[in-house]
Each structure stands twice: as C-alpha cells, then as structure tokens.
Design a protein around this motif. Structure first.
Motif, PDB file in Angstrom:
ATOM      1  N   VAL A   1       0.847  -1.190   0.000  1.00 22.88           N
ATOM      2  CA  VAL A   1       0.000   0.000   0.000  1.00 22.88           C
ATOM      3  C   VAL A   1       0.885   1.244   0.000  1.00 22.88           C
ATOM      4  N   SER A   2       0.522   2.222  -0.797  1.00 21.24           N
ATOM      5  CA  SER A   2       1.159   3.536  -0.751  1.00 21.24           C
ATOM      6  C   SER A   2       0.307   4.441   0.135  1.00 21.24           C
ATOM      7  N   PHE A   3       0.887   4.908   1.250  1.00 19.33           N
ATOM      8  CA  PHE A   3       0.135   5.702   2.216  1.00 19.33           C
ATOM      9  C   PHE A   3       0.427   7.194   2.048  1.00 19.33           C
ATOM     10  N   GLN A   4      -0.612   8.012   2.257  1.00 23.74           N
ATOM     11  CA  GLN A   4      -0.461   9.455   2.254  1.00 23.74           C
ATOM     12  C   GLN A   4      -1.212  10.044   3.433  1.00 23.74           C
ATOM     13  N   GLU A   5      -0.534  10.886   4.214  1.00 23.87           N
ATOM     14  CA  GLU A   5      -1.195  11.601   5.307  1.00 23.87           C
ATOM     15  C   GLU A   5      -1.684  12.943   4.766  1.00 23.87           C
ATOM     16  N   GLN A   6      -2.945  12.977   4.421  1.00 28.14           N
ATOM     17  CA  GLN A   6      -3.540  14.161   3.798  1.00 28.14           C
ATOM     18  C   GLN A   6      -5.000  14.286   4.216  1.00 28.14           C
ATOM     19  N   ASP A   7      -5.495  15.512   4.176  1.00 27.04           N
ATOM     20  CA  ASP A   7      -6.909  15.792   4.385  1.00 27.04           C
ATOM     21  C   ASP A   7      -7.616  15.652   3.034  1.00 27.04           C
ATOM     22  N   ILE A   8      -8.592  14.761   2.941  1.00 27.43           N
ATOM     23  CA  ILE A   8      -9.271  14.513   1.676  1.00 27.43           C
ATOM     24  C   ILE A   8      -9.908  15.786   1.128  1.00 27.43           C
ATOM     25  N   GLU A   9     -10.402  16.645   2.013  1.00 26.60           N
ATOM     26  CA  GLU A   9     -11.116  17.839   1.552  1.00 26.60           C
ATOM     27  C   GLU A   9     -10.190  18.864   0.896  1.00 26.60           C
ATOM     28  N   THR A  10      -8.901  18.780   1.172  1.00 26.08           N
ATOM     29  CA  THR A  10      -7.951  19.704   0.529  1.00 26.08           C
ATOM     30  C   THR A  10      -6.965  18.979  -0.377  1.00 26.08           C
ATOM     31  N   LEU A  11      -7.061  17.649  -0.438  1.00 27.17           N
ATOM     32  CA  LEU A  11      -6.128  16.843  -1.220  1.00 27.17           C
ATOM     33  C   LEU A  11      -6.268  17.126  -2.717  1.00 27.17           C
ATOM     34  N   GLU A  12      -5.139  17.230  -3.391  1.00 29.77           N
ATOM     35  CA  GLU A  12      -5.118  17.370  -4.843  1.00 29.77           C
ATOM     36  C   GLU A  12      -4.391  16.161  -5.434  1.00 29.77           C
ATOM     37  N   LEU A  13      -5.033  15.496  -6.378  1.00 31.40           N
ATOM     38  CA  LEU A  13      -4.453  14.351  -7.073  1.00 31.40           C
ATOM     39  C   LEU A  13      -4.685  14.511  -8.572  1.00 31.40           C
ATOM     40  N   PRO A  14      -3.854  13.875  -9.383  1.00 31.99           N
ATOM     41  CA  PRO A  14      -4.073  13.955 -10.828  1.00 31.99           C
ATOM     42  C   PRO A  14      -5.457  13.425 -11.204  1.00 31.99           C
ATOM     43  N   GLU A  15      -6.135  14.133 -12.058  1.00 34.21           N
ATOM     44  CA  GLU A  15      -7.460  13.711 -12.477  1.00 34.21           C
ATOM     45  C   GLU A  15      -7.373  12.461 -13.348  1.00 34.21           C
ATOM     46  N   ARG A  16      -8.417  11.625 -13.244  1.00 33.50           N
ATOM     47  CA  ARG A  16      -8.576  10.422 -14.064  1.00 33.50           C
ATOM     48  C   ARG A  16      -7.400   9.459 -13.910  1.00 33.50           C
ATOM     49  N   SER A  17      -6.896   9.336 -12.677  1.00 32.06           N
ATOM     50  CA  SER A  17      -5.691   8.534 -12.456  1.00 32.06           C
ATOM     51  C   SER A  17      -5.946   7.219 -11.727  1.00 32.06           C
ATOM     52  N   PHE A  18      -7.208   6.914 -11.370  1.00 32.07           N
ATOM     53  CA  PHE A  18      -7.506   5.677 -10.652  1.00 32.07           C
ATOM     54  C   PHE A  18      -8.625   4.911 -11.358  1.00 32.07           C
ATOM     55  N   ASP A  19      -8.538   3.588 -11.259  1.00 33.01           N
ATOM     56  CA  ASP A  19      -9.586   2.730 -11.803  1.00 33.01           C
ATOM     57  C   ASP A  19     -10.781   2.640 -10.864  1.00 33.01           C
ATOM     58  N   CYS A  20     -10.522   2.860  -9.580  1.00 36.95           N
ATOM     59  CA  CYS A  20     -11.581   2.727  -8.580  1.00 36.95           C
ATOM     60  C   CYS A  20     -11.262   3.609  -7.384  1.00 36.95           C
ATOM     61  N   VAL A  21     -12.286   4.223  -6.809  1.00 33.80           N
ATOM     62  CA  VAL A  21     -12.155   4.964  -5.553  1.00 33.80           C
ATOM     63  C   VAL A  21     -13.094   4.333  -4.536  1.00 33.80           C
ATOM     64  N   VAL A  22     -12.566   4.074  -3.339  1.00 39.04           N
ATOM     65  CA  VAL A  22     -13.316   3.405  -2.279  1.00 39.04           C
ATOM     66  C   VAL A  22     -13.438   4.335  -1.075  1.00 39.04           C
ATOM     67  N   SER A  23     -14.630   4.406  -0.523  1.00 35.38           N
ATOM     68  CA  SER A  23     -14.853   5.137   0.727  1.00 35.38           C
ATOM     69  C   SER A  23     -15.780   4.315   1.599  1.00 35.38           C
ATOM     70  N   THR A  24     -15.363   4.048   2.835  1.00 37.85           N
ATOM     71  CA  THR A  24     -16.253   3.370   3.770  1.00 37.85           C
ATOM     72  C   THR A  24     -16.326   4.168   5.063  1.00 37.85           C
ATOM     73  N   LEU A  25     -17.539   4.564   5.412  1.00 39.43           N
ATOM     74  CA  LEU A  25     -17.833   5.277   6.662  1.00 39.43           C
ATOM     75  C   LEU A  25     -17.021   6.568   6.773  1.00 39.43           C
ATOM     76  N   SER A  26     -16.937   7.312   5.691  1.00 39.37           N
ATOM     77  CA  SER A  26     -16.193   8.576   5.737  1.00 39.37           C
ATOM     78  C   SER A  26     -17.042   9.789   5.391  1.00 39.37           C
ATOM     79  N   LEU A  27     -18.080   9.633   4.566  1.00 38.62           N
ATOM     80  CA  LEU A  27     -18.861  10.789   4.126  1.00 38.62           C
ATOM     81  C   LEU A  27     -19.618  11.458   5.268  1.00 38.62           C
TER      82      LEU A  27
END
Length: 201
Positions: free
Chosen positions: A86-112
């Motif tokens: 796993v590649s880990f990043q300590e970041q706040d999702i609400e301010t996180l910037e990542l390259p667009e269209r760079s993942f095949d899947c995004v997963v969120s469990t119990l975060s919204l």
C-alpha cells in the motif's frame, strides 16, 4: 468542527478502530462491496485499514489516504500483517489534490459522515477516477425507519461532538446529487447502512 480538533479526535479513536478492524467489523458488507475491485485503487479516509482483508492483493495497486497519523500507523500494521502493498499518504481529503482520471476505482467506507461538504468530496472522487471507473461506498446515514430517523436527529449534536461524524445525513440523496452515476444500492440495518456502487462520469 475545527480540523485540528477533528484530527485529534480520530487519533484518540485509532486503537478502537484497529480493534474493530481485527474483529472484521462489518466484514460481510465490506467483502460484498469490494469483491470485484481491481486495478489502481484509491481508498480515502482509510482509517485503521479495515478494508484491507477484502482486497485481492494480486490484482490491486492500492493508495490509501487519511488525515490521522495514528490511523495510518494502524493501517500500516494491518497491511504488513496481510502482506498487502500500500502507498500511504497523510492528507486531508477535503484539501487533497491528485491527478485527475488517475484511478480505476475509488473506495470510501464510513467517511462521508465526517466531511464538512460531502458533496464536494464525492465530486473529487469522480474527477480522480477514470471515466467509467468504479466508485464504491459503504456509508451510514439517516434510517428509512421514521422512529430510528427521529432518534438519529435527536442524538446527532452529541454524536458529532463525541465521534466527529454526522448520524443523520441523507447519504443516498447526497450521492444522487453528486457528479457520480449510481449503478446499484443496497440498504441494511434499519436502512441506516448503505452499500453504493457508482461509476465516474
């Protein structure tokens, strides 16, 4: 809630989250949600790594993000035990910037439940995922049972202070209002638990 306060709150809860992860809490639903996930995967608000046992380590290239360093420490221990890279990043999702269209899947469990603006976060997930890529959600929200829903509204202010999350959000409506395209949904536990499969647009 002030973001530093929220981070401290989740740091304090990390050991409890780790215990729950090892006890495979919500394991049936996590397994169902992630059974076909593969490719380059982003998991937001990874917590203590509760989803890690349900990924196929031979078909998943996983990036995991969380703003709590203690949660990430727990997740690293879980990944090591499972021999999951796993590649880990300590970041706040609400301010996180990542390259667009760079993942095949995004997963969120119990975060919204915890974000100030969950709709904006979902729209970020949509941009981070390749067109037609998967967005897999396991979230809790307002119950379809009127009595349970009323109780959730009553306890929400206290729950927010204690746990850092909202108990009474209409998760299905939030997802439908976002840019993602909902494919399938399932509700459990009095209508409070949502499994949501969507695709990016």
């Amino acid at each position: 809630m002030n973001k530093d306060t929220l981070v401290r709150k989740f740091n304090k809860q990390a050991s409890m989250y780790e215990r729950n992860s090892r006890q495979r809490m919500l394991g049936m639903w996590r397994s169902r949600l992630l059974q076909d996930v593969h490719g380059k995967v982003l998991e937001v608000a990874v917590g203590a790594g509760a989803n890690f046992p349900y990924y196929n380590r031979d078909t998943v290239d996983l990036t995991a993000v969380d703003f709590s360093p203690e949660m990430l420490n727990s997740a690293r221990r879980m990944a090591l035990e499972l021999q999951l890279e796993v590649s880990f990043q300590e970041q706040d999702i609400e301010t996180l910037e990542l390259p667009e269209r760079s993942f095949d899947c995004v997963v969120s469990t119990l975060s919204l439940c915890g974000y100030d603006d969950p709709l904006a976060v979902l729209n970020k997930m949509n941009r981070w995922c390749r067109p037609g890529g998967r967005i897999c959600l396991l979230e809790h929200g307002i119950s379809s049972n009127r009595l349970l829903g009323f109780t959730q509204h009553l306890v929400n202010p206290v729950a927010r202070r204690i746990s850092g999350c909202h108990f009474n959000r209409d998760m299905l409506q939030i997802v439908h209002d976002s840019e993602v395209e909902v494919v399938n949904t399932e509700r459990y536990y009095g209508g409070m638990i949502h499994l949501i499969w969507a695709v990016s647009t």
